[in-house]
Design an enzyme around this catalytic site. Structure first.
Site, PDB file in Angstrom:
ATOM      1  N   GLU A  22      33.161  -3.570 -24.940  1.00 44.81           N
ATOM      2  CA  GLU A  22      33.686  -2.415 -23.840  1.00 44.81           C
ATOM      3  C   GLU A  22      34.702  -3.083 -22.944  1.00 44.81           C
ATOM      4  O   GLU A  22      33.920  -3.733 -22.215  1.00 44.81           O
ATOM      5  CB  GLU A  22      32.633  -1.360 -23.614  1.00 44.81           C
ATOM      6  CG  GLU A  22      33.398  -0.232 -22.811  1.00 44.81           C
ATOM      7  CD  GLU A  22      32.294   0.816 -22.269  1.00 44.81           C
ATOM      8  OE1 GLU A  22      31.013   0.478 -22.653  1.00 44.81           O
ATOM      9  OE2 GLU A  22      32.805   1.780 -21.940  1.00 44.81           O
TER      10      GLU A  22
ATOM     11  N   ARG B  42      19.028  -9.582 -27.518  1.00 45.53           N
ATOM     12  CA  ARG B  42      20.306 -10.227 -26.657  1.00 45.53           C
ATOM     13  C   ARG B  42      19.694 -11.284 -25.765  1.00 45.53           C
ATOM     14  O   ARG B  42      18.590 -11.854 -25.674  1.00 45.53           O
ATOM     15  CB  ARG B  42      20.658  -9.040 -25.639  1.00 45.53           C
ATOM     16  CG  ARG B  42      19.435  -8.511 -24.786  1.00 45.53           C
ATOM     17  CD  ARG B  42      19.699  -7.175 -24.153  1.00 45.53           C
ATOM     18  NE  ARG B  42      20.801  -7.272 -23.468  1.00 45.53           N
ATOM     19  CZ  ARG B  42      22.078  -6.447 -23.400  1.00 45.53           C
ATOM     20  NH1 ARG B  42      22.279  -5.711 -24.635  1.00 45.53           N
ATOM     21  NH2 ARG B  42      22.929  -6.447 -22.790  1.00 45.53           N
TER      22      ARG B  42
ATOM     23  N   LYS C 296      26.840  -5.630 -16.842  1.00 45.47           N
ATOM     24  CA  LYS C 296      28.233  -5.592 -16.184  1.00 45.47           C
ATOM     25  C   LYS C 296      28.206  -4.598 -15.011  1.00 45.47           C
ATOM     26  O   LYS C 296      28.814  -4.685 -13.950  1.00 45.47           O
ATOM     27  CB  LYS C 296      29.291  -5.150 -17.442  1.00 45.47           C
ATOM     28  CG  LYS C 296      29.551  -6.081 -18.285  1.00 45.47           C
ATOM     29  CD  LYS C 296      30.775  -5.469 -19.357  1.00 45.47           C
ATOM     30  CE  LYS C 296      29.830  -4.869 -20.444  1.00 45.47           C
ATOM     31  NZ  LYS C 296      31.115  -4.565 -21.489  1.00 45.47           N
TER      32      LYS C 296
HETATM   33  P1  ATP Z   1      26.209  -5.027 -20.843  1.00 46.88           P
HETATM   34  O1  ATP Z   1      24.831  -4.487 -20.954  1.00 46.88           O
HETATM   35  O2  ATP Z   1      26.206  -6.462 -20.030  1.00 46.88           O
HETATM   36  O3  ATP Z   1      27.115  -3.902 -19.898  1.00 46.88           O
HETATM   37  P2  ATP Z   1      26.997  -4.163 -22.866  1.00 46.88           P
HETATM   38  O4  ATP Z   1      26.222  -4.189 -24.233  1.00 46.88           O
HETATM   39  O5  ATP Z   1      27.326  -2.775 -22.668  1.00 46.88           O
HETATM   40  O6  ATP Z   1      26.707  -5.267 -22.082  1.00 46.88           O
HETATM   41  P3  ATP Z   1      29.520  -4.517 -24.740  1.00 46.88           P
HETATM   42  O7  ATP Z   1      30.821  -4.775 -24.029  1.00 46.88           O
HETATM   43  O8  ATP Z   1      29.242  -3.126 -25.266  1.00 46.88           O
HETATM   44  O9  ATP Z   1      28.460  -4.701 -23.296  1.00 46.88           O
HETATM   45  O10 ATP Z   1      29.060  -5.661 -25.502  1.00 46.88           O
HETATM   46  C1  ATP Z   1      29.960  -6.018 -26.668  1.00 46.88           C
HETATM   47  C2  ATP Z   1      29.089  -6.914 -27.434  1.00 46.88           C
HETATM   48  O11 ATP Z   1      28.300  -7.805 -26.790  1.00 46.88           O
HETATM   49  C3  ATP Z   1      27.757  -6.072 -28.037  1.00 46.88           C
HETATM   50  O12 ATP Z   1      27.886  -6.167 -29.452  1.00 46.88           O
HETATM   51  C4  ATP Z   1      26.658  -6.545 -27.314  1.00 46.88           C
HETATM   52  O13 ATP Z   1      25.405  -6.023 -28.282  1.00 46.88           O
HETATM   53  C5  ATP Z   1      26.915  -7.847 -27.258  1.00 46.88           C
HETATM   54  N1  ATP Z   1      26.233  -8.166 -25.942  1.00 46.88           N
HETATM   55  C6  ATP Z   1      26.174  -7.829 -24.890  1.00 46.88           C
HETATM   56  N2  ATP Z   1      25.112  -8.283 -23.910  1.00 46.88           N
HETATM   57  C7  ATP Z   1      24.623  -9.423 -24.759  1.00 46.88           C
HETATM   58  C8  ATP Z   1      23.693 -10.296 -24.265  1.00 46.88           C
HETATM   59  N3  ATP Z   1      23.008 -10.346 -23.215  1.00 46.88           N
HETATM   60  N4  ATP Z   1      23.441 -11.022 -25.222  1.00 46.88           N
HETATM   61  C9  ATP Z   1      23.905 -11.154 -26.582  1.00 46.88           C
HETATM   62  N5  ATP Z   1      24.767 -10.145 -26.944  1.00 46.88           N
HETATM   63  C10 ATP Z   1      25.273  -9.294 -25.885  1.00 46.88           C
HETATM   64 MG    MG Z   2      27.668  -1.517 -24.612  1.00 50.99          MG
END
Ligand code: ATP
Ligand code: MG
Length: 566
Positions: free
Chosen positions: A38, A265, A275
């Protein structure tokens, strides 16, 4: 740009699932993954794990493909700056999406039509409950939900209301389109989840075209299906969403129904991965930006001097599992040191200079000393380093009253200057008022050129140095962990993670002296400063500024040794 070698046929559970699918001729033998960020912030090291996994899998199977898809369904938090940063970071990590760059917003019309289809099938309805009422009706894990009073609206009424939602007739938050599933489901995600909300907010790609936006759970599975994804890999928190993912695609009877697979994760000690919280850090001025070298973002790591190879190696080593755990940040640093040890040029830099005058060295004489660039790399060659009568050495390398085991300089003691000569300290000049040591007077032994004596005389200490007349002044930024506690997010106090922010995470040394050869180097060039660590050029505007990437001390290596393995 380097293309990563496909990692050795990984034996993680996802790899196994896909191998089996291929054996069973599932998906006509195709393997197609996607990385779906995102664009509401910069990518962090956790995302790197997901990138390496998704692009890595595509690279491991013949004909495998991986899309980059922006999951841009929440215009309030999303920005073009983030889109551009994400593209830059994925490429820098060494991965190519080729012509497969997509946006969920590309599918807004299709998503809308699918929603209409669900309404026509009696599987979705427009609900007028307020956000609070929706929450109240949802129930809890122990209490079933209650049906919305709008649940039994006719298809005609729903179609009419939904088209008017799209036309912008209703206020933000006044209505939702909800899936009609089961308010008594033990899975809260199945209790008539929202599919569309009203949000009159300009979108960075579709402008003001849409006053309604699809929810993540609806947009995600449909986007996966439209793109022909075979395996939709995501993190564990989506496990409970899988029934909804499958429900939507089953109801829509789409041709392509990807398989959602969840993995744990990445969590890393002494840092945080969200983020939202990283944005807080920068909004509150705890860091200078998304690319602050203390941030766990890819942009921060890059500026700090990390190599893409070291990050990929780290992601490979941590593996992919089904259970959450926290990885020691020392492992990331270990991977970095291993890689930099192979590629970084060795140079000499004095952090905290102490003047040394070689009293028996001819005034005005300059010798160019031969210095190897990297003993680990036979192709790295050598360079010349100027030596003259006045030098700088590290203040810490001198003690007026040294203990026995201090093998560096002290009154009457002899040491080797790397690549140069043996020198012996014969006099210590101090400030009369403060008593601070201002200068050392030393003699050198001309028979030890290159740093080796002919008479077999040995010295224990070898110091780095620079020639005062030739060296360049530089600023050096020393970084430490952003947090003083291994798990800042577990902090119980009211301040939360703020309570464990490390006040000493940045120390600036303003008047360091480095070898003259560094004047020509480009921003980003990485070095090993002998005896100190790895550094890279952060900027050259007005002055030369270095970041300390990582010190030489390898705490992971020690931990691994203790545990008896590597
Ligand atoms: P955050 O919680 O840091 O804001 P998010 O999951 O909202 O992260 P996205 O942009 O939706 O961020 O993530 C894109 C991809 O990266 C998704 O498939 C998510 O599952 C993966 N991802 C995000 N954080 C991690 C992590 N700590 N370890 C592994 N994969 C991750
Ligand atoms: Mg997300």
């Amino acid at each position: 740009m380097t293309t990563p070698n496909p990692p050795s046929p990984a034996s993680n559970f996802i790899h196994k699932i896909i191998t089996e699918d291929l054996e069973n001729q599932k998906n006509d033998g195709r393997v197609h993954t996607r990385f779906p960020p995102e664009p509401n912030g910069y990518l962090h090291i956790g995302h790197a794990k997901s990138i390496c996994l998704n692009f890595g899998i595509a690279a491991q199977f013949p004909g495998g493909l991986c899309n980059l898809r922006f999951d841009d369904t929440n215009p309030i938090k999303e920005e073009v700056e983030y889109v551009e940063a994400i593209e830059r970071d994925v490429q820098w990590l060494g991965f190519q999406w080729e012509d497969r760059l997509f946006y969920a917003s590309d599918y807004f019309e299709q998503l809308y039509q699918y929603a209409v289809q669900l309404i026509k099938m009696g599987k979705a309805y427009v609900c007028d409950l307020s956000a609070d009422e929706v929450r109240e009706h949802r129930g809890t894990l122990t209490r079933p939900g209650k049906d919305s009073p709008y649940r039994n609206r006719s298809v005609e009424e729903n179609l009419d209301l939904f088209s008017r939602m799209r036309a912008g007739e209703f206020a933000d938050g006044s209505r939702l389109l909800r899936a009609k599933i089961d308010m008594a489901s033990p899975n809260l995600n199945m209790r008539d989840p929202a599919l569309y909300r009203i949000l009159k907010s300009s979108h960075h790609r579709t402008g003001d075209q849409w006053p309604i936006y699809p929810m993540y759970d609806f947009a995600h599975c449909v986007s996966d299906s439209i793109e022909g994804i075979t395996h939709s890999i995501c993190t564990l928190e989506f496990e409970d969403h899988r029934p909804l993912y499958d429900w939507i695609l089953d109801e829509l009877k789409v041709e392509c129904h990807p398989q959602q697979i969840e993995f744990a994760r990445l969590n890393l000690s002494y840092t945080m991965m969200s983020k939202r919280k990283l944005l807080e850090l920068l909004e509150q001025g705890h860091v200078s930006g998304w690319d602050d070298p203390r941030m766990p973002t890819i942009a921060g790591l890059r500026r700090r001097g990390y190599t893409p190879e070291s990050i990929r190696d780290f992601c490979e080593r941590i593996g992919v599992a089904k259970a959450d755990s926290t990885v020691d940040i020392a492992l990331l640093e270990h991977c970095l040191r291993e890689d930099l040890n192979k590629r970084a040029l060795r140079v000499m830099a004095v952090m905290n200079p102490l003047r040394v005058v070689i009293t028996n060295y001819p005034e005005g004489q300059v010798e160019e000393m031969d210095a190897e660039n990297n003993p680990e790399d036979p192709d790295a060659g050598s360079r010349k380093v100027p030596f003259s009568r006045v030098l700088y050495v590290e203040r810490d390398d001198f003690m007026e009253d040294p203990p026995k085991k201090f093998f560096r300089l002290g009154p009457g003691r002899e040491v080797r200057l790397k690549h140069a000569y043996y020198i012996k300290c014969v006099e210590v000049v101090k400030d009369e008022e403060t008593g601070e040591v201002q200068e050392l007077r030393c003699t050198y032994d001309p028979d030890t050129r290159g740093g080796w004596s002919n008479d077999g005389r040995k010295v224990r200490g070898t110091l780095h140095w620079v020639s005062a007349e030739h060296s360049l002044e530089a600023e050096v930024q020393l970084y430490d962990h952003l947090f003083t506690k291994p798990d800042p997010e577990a902090e119980k106090s009211e301040e939360g993670y703020q309570a464990s922010l490390n006040p000493d995470s940045l120390e600036t040394l303003a008047s360091c002296q480095v070898e003259p050869g560094l004047a020509e180097a480009e921003v980003g060039t990485r070095y090993q400063f002998l005896r100190q660590g790895y550094f890279c050029i952060d900027s050259k505007e007005g002055k030369l500024v270095f970041n300390r990437t990582v010190s030489l001390r390898d705490s992971w290596g020690k931990i691994a040794k203790k545990q008896g393995g590597k």
